[in-house]
Design a protein around this motif. Structure first.
Motif, PDB file in Angstrom:
ATOM      1  N   THR A  89       0.812  -1.217   0.000  1.00  0.00           N
ATOM      2  CA  THR A  89       0.000   0.000   0.000  1.00  0.00           C
ATOM      3  C   THR A  89       0.843   1.262   0.000  1.00  0.00           C
ATOM      4  O   THR A  89       0.327   2.343  -0.260  1.00  0.00           O
ATOM      5  CB  THR A  89      -0.903   0.035   1.245  1.00  0.00           C
ATOM      6  N   LEU A  91       1.909   2.461   2.692  1.00  0.00           N
ATOM      7  CA  LEU A  91       1.723   3.033   4.022  1.00  0.00           C
ATOM      8  C   LEU A  91       2.830   2.555   4.947  1.00  0.00           C
ATOM      9  O   LEU A  91       3.183   1.383   4.941  1.00  0.00           O
ATOM     10  CB  LEU A  91       0.374   2.604   4.608  1.00  0.00           C
ATOM     11  N   SER A 109      -5.946  -6.312   8.415  1.00  0.00           N
ATOM     12  CA  SER A 109      -5.091  -5.125   8.468  1.00  0.00           C
ATOM     13  C   SER A 109      -4.726  -4.844   9.922  1.00  0.00           C
ATOM     14  O   SER A 109      -5.502  -5.136  10.832  1.00  0.00           O
ATOM     15  CB  SER A 109      -5.786  -3.916   7.842  1.00  0.00           C
TER      16      SER A 109
END
Length: 157
Positions: A89, A91, A109
């Motif tokens: 992602t 992130l 997640s």
């Protein structure tokens, strides 16, 4: 003119002190985090009385929970062979795993910390090309220290 120079020097000194203080605070907090550098993460988690789980173990625990608490899902379970894994992602500090099997989609997640709370969503819809009663399922919950907690469950035919 000399007052301006004095004021400018004073501002520079204050800025230097602020930057130094922030640097010192960051160095001190990093030092406290480094105390477990040579200890594997699973041992750090064990010391905190937490159970270390992989995303696959979380997925399996949630699926077992759904089967045990919602027996109407049993005909949809069958022999599940999972595909998927980590989703990149971009992130920092968080990871997302997505798994699929025979109409099931599971997303796990969590923040990358010791003893995270795993957020899990599960969706089921009849796979394309399968002639069946149209089922749809949505489950949402968490897994913390091996304990699955349901937040919502919707099942429709």
């Amino acid at each position: 003119m000399s007052r301006r120079k004095i004021a400018l020097v004073a501002v520079c000194i204050v800025a230097f002190i602020c930057v130094s203080a922030i640097g010192w605070a960051m160095a001190c907090s990093q030092g406290s985090q480094d105390r477990n550098d040579d200890v594997p993460l699973d041992q750090v988690n064990d010391e905190a009385d937490g159970e270390v789980l992989t995303p696959e173990e979380v997925r399996d625990a949630v699926m077992e929970y759904i089967l045990a608490n919602h027996p109407e899902t049993a005909p949809l379970m069958g022999e599940l062979v999972w595909t998927g894994g980590k989703v990149e992602t971009g992130l920092l500090g968080a990871e997302i795993y997505v798994y699929e099997s025979d109409g099931w989609n599971v997303t796990v997640s969590y923040p990358v910390i010791a003893n995270p709370v795993y957020d899990v969503t599960v969706n089921y819809s009849v796979p394309a090309g399968v002639i069946s009663i149209p089922y749809a399922l949505f489950w949402e919950g968490t897994c913390e220290n091996g304990i699955v907690t349901e937040a919502s469950f919707d099942f429709a035919q």
